[in-house]
Design a protein around this motif. Structure first.
Motif, PDB file in Angstrom:
ATOM      1  N   GLU A 104       0.844  -1.210   0.000  1.00 29.83           N
ATOM      2  CA  GLU A 104       0.000   0.000   0.000  1.00 29.83           C
ATOM      3  C   GLU A 104       0.874   1.253   0.000  1.00 29.83           C
ATOM      4  O   GLU A 104       0.594   2.237  -0.700  1.00 29.83           O
ATOM      5  CB  GLU A 104      -0.924  -0.005   1.222  1.00 29.83           C
ATOM      6  N   GLY A 105       1.939   1.256   0.774  1.00 28.13           N
ATOM      7  CA  GLY A 105       2.862   2.400   0.806  1.00 28.13           C
ATOM      8  C   GLY A 105       3.528   2.609  -0.556  1.00 28.13           C
ATOM      9  O   GLY A 105       3.677   3.742  -1.027  1.00 28.13           O
ATOM     10  N   ALA A 106       3.954   1.519  -1.186  1.00 27.63           N
ATOM     11  CA  ALA A 106       4.576   1.616  -2.514  1.00 27.63           C
ATOM     12  C   ALA A 106       3.563   2.125  -3.548  1.00 27.63           C
ATOM     13  O   ALA A 106       3.897   2.930  -4.425  1.00 27.63           O
ATOM     14  CB  ALA A 106       5.132   0.263  -2.928  1.00 27.63           C
ATOM     15  N   ARG A 107       2.309   1.658  -3.406  1.00 32.31           N
ATOM     16  CA  ARG A 107       1.265   2.110  -4.332  1.00 32.31           C
ATOM     17  C   ARG A 107       1.000   3.600  -4.149  1.00 32.31           C
ATOM     18  O   ARG A 107       0.873   4.353  -5.124  1.00 32.31           O
ATOM     19  CB  ARG A 107      -0.018   1.307  -4.090  1.00 32.31           C
ATOM     20  N   LYS A 108       0.952   4.070  -2.911  1.00 36.13           N
ATOM     21  CA  LYS A 108       0.731   5.494  -2.647  1.00 36.13           C
ATOM     22  C   LYS A 108       1.909   6.332  -3.169  1.00 36.13           C
ATOM     23  O   LYS A 108       1.715   7.400  -3.737  1.00 36.13           O
ATOM     24  CB  LYS A 108       0.536   5.748  -1.152  1.00 36.13           C
ATOM     25  N   LYS A 109       3.114   5.814  -2.975  1.00 35.80           N
ATOM     26  CA  LYS A 109       4.288   6.529  -3.460  1.00 35.80           C
ATOM     27  C   LYS A 109       4.265   6.635  -4.989  1.00 35.80           C
ATOM     28  O   LYS A 109       4.529   7.695  -5.564  1.00 35.80           O
ATOM     29  CB  LYS A 109       5.558   5.819  -2.998  1.00 35.80           C
ATOM     30  N   ALA A 110       3.893   5.538  -5.663  1.00 39.25           N
ATOM     31  CA  ALA A 110       3.792   5.550  -7.126  1.00 39.25           C
ATOM     32  C   ALA A 110       2.671   6.478  -7.573  1.00 39.25           C
ATOM     33  O   ALA A 110       2.806   7.207  -8.574  1.00 39.25           O
ATOM     34  CB  ALA A 110       3.564   4.133  -7.644  1.00 39.25           C
ATOM     35  N   HIS A 111       1.574   6.498  -6.818  1.00 38.84           N
ATOM     36  CA  HIS A 111       0.449   7.385  -7.147  1.00 38.84           C
ATOM     37  C   HIS A 111       0.880   8.845  -7.029  1.00 38.84           C
ATOM     38  O   HIS A 111       0.572   9.663  -7.902  1.00 38.84           O
ATOM     39  CB  HIS A 111      -0.726   7.079  -6.220  1.00 38.84           C
ATOM     40  N   HIS A 112       1.614   9.188  -5.981  1.00 41.17           N
ATOM     41  CA  HIS A 112       2.088  10.561  -5.793  1.00 41.17           C
ATOM     42  C   HIS A 112       3.076  10.943  -6.902  1.00 41.17           C
ATOM     43  O   HIS A 112       3.042  12.071  -7.416  1.00 41.17           O
ATOM     44  CB  HIS A 112       2.749  10.709  -4.408  1.00 41.17           C
TER      45      HIS A 112
ATOM     46  N   ARG B 203       3.163   9.737  -9.984  1.00 43.22           N
ATOM     47  CA  ARG B 203       2.374   9.960 -11.206  1.00 43.22           C
ATOM     48  C   ARG B 203       1.595  11.281 -11.121  1.00 43.22           C
ATOM     49  O   ARG B 203       1.478  12.006 -12.110  1.00 43.22           O
ATOM     50  CB  ARG B 203       1.423   8.784 -11.445  1.00 43.22           C
ATOM     51  N   LEU B 204       1.067  11.575  -9.936  1.00 42.04           N
ATOM     52  CA  LEU B 204       0.327  12.821  -9.746  1.00 42.04           C
ATOM     53  C   LEU B 204       1.223  14.028 -10.007  1.00 42.04           C
ATOM     54  O   LEU B 204       0.836  14.959 -10.724  1.00 42.04           O
ATOM     55  CB  LEU B 204      -0.251  12.885  -8.330  1.00 42.04           C
ATOM     56  N   TYR B 205       2.420  14.027  -9.435  1.00 42.37           N
ATOM     57  CA  TYR B 205       3.348  15.133  -9.642  1.00 42.37           C
ATOM     58  C   TYR B 205       3.759  15.244 -11.116  1.00 42.37           C
ATOM     59  O   TYR B 205       3.907  16.346 -11.640  1.00 42.37           O
ATOM     60  CB  TYR B 205       4.580  14.990  -8.748  1.00 42.37           C
ATOM     61  N   ARG B 206       3.937  14.124 -11.766  1.00 41.03           N
ATOM     62  CA  ARG B 206       4.267  14.154 -13.196  1.00 41.03           C
ATOM     63  C   ARG B 206       3.126  14.753 -14.008  1.00 41.03           C
ATOM     64  O   ARG B 206       3.346  15.573 -14.909  1.00 41.03           O
ATOM     65  CB  ARG B 206       4.600  12.759 -13.712  1.00 41.03           C
ATOM     66  N   ARG B 207       1.891  14.331 -13.702  1.00 36.24           N
ATOM     67  CA  ARG B 207       0.732  14.892 -14.417  1.00 36.24           C
ATOM     68  C   ARG B 207       0.612  16.389 -14.179  1.00 36.24           C
ATOM     69  O   ARG B 207       0.337  17.161 -15.103  1.00 36.24           O
ATOM     70  CB  ARG B 207      -0.558  14.191 -13.989  1.00 36.24           C
ATOM     71  N   LEU B 208       0.807  16.808 -12.932  1.00 38.64           N
ATOM     72  CA  LEU B 208       0.734  18.234 -12.629  1.00 38.64           C
ATOM     73  C   LEU B 208       1.841  19.011 -13.329  1.00 38.64           C
ATOM     74  O   LEU B 208       1.617  20.133 -13.817  1.00 38.64           O
ATOM     75  CB  LEU B 208       0.814  18.464 -11.116  1.00 38.64           C
TER      76      LEU B 208
END
Length: 136
Positions: A26-34, A36-41
């Motif tokens: 779950e921590g790795a998934r959240k880190k990957a999500h963040h 990707r979020l920063y890249r999209r932004l």
């Protein structure tokens, strides 16, 4: 792996059960999500920046074009006024040339023509006298 080595160095043994594995996933998934979020932004911000630069340059170019057109318009207005003055003079000259009295005066003055029995004497103009006096 790094975490396990750090914990082993401290003397703490990590628990290897389903809960800890699920928490790590779950921590790795959240880190990957963040990430990707920063890249999209960042991509969205770059698109907004490029769009605003493009719009700014377009507005600047159009304002320069408008300024040039306004200057040309002012020049053309001045030319129009000059042409209208010239047209008025030419219309006045046409009107005078249609007048027989004016034509006879013009022919007598410029071409030394005369009526029957008329003798023409030419006298020097005042302007010519003043220039001749100034030369002497």
């Amino acid at each position: 792996m790094k975490r396990e080595k750090k914990q082993e160095q401290r003397g703490v043994t990590p628990l290897q059960n389903d809960f800890t594995r699920a928490a790590e996933i779950e921590g790795a998934r959240k880190k990957a999500h963040h990430t990707r979020l920063y890249r999209r932004l960042a991509v969205f911000g770059l698109v907004v920046l490029l769009t605003s630069i493009w719009l700014g340059s377009t507005i600047y170019a159009q304002s320069q074009t408008i300024a040039g057109k306004e200057q040309q318009y002012e020049e053309k207005l001045v030319q129009l006024e000059e042409v209208e003055k010239q047209q008025a003079k030419l219309e006045e000259q046409i009107r005078l040339l249609n007048d027989d009295d004016y034509l006879s005066k013009l022919a007598r003055k410029d071409y030394f023509l005369s009526d029957d029995g008329e003798i023409i004497f030419t006298l020097p103009n005042e302007d010519e006298k003043s220039t001749e006096d100034g030369e002497e």
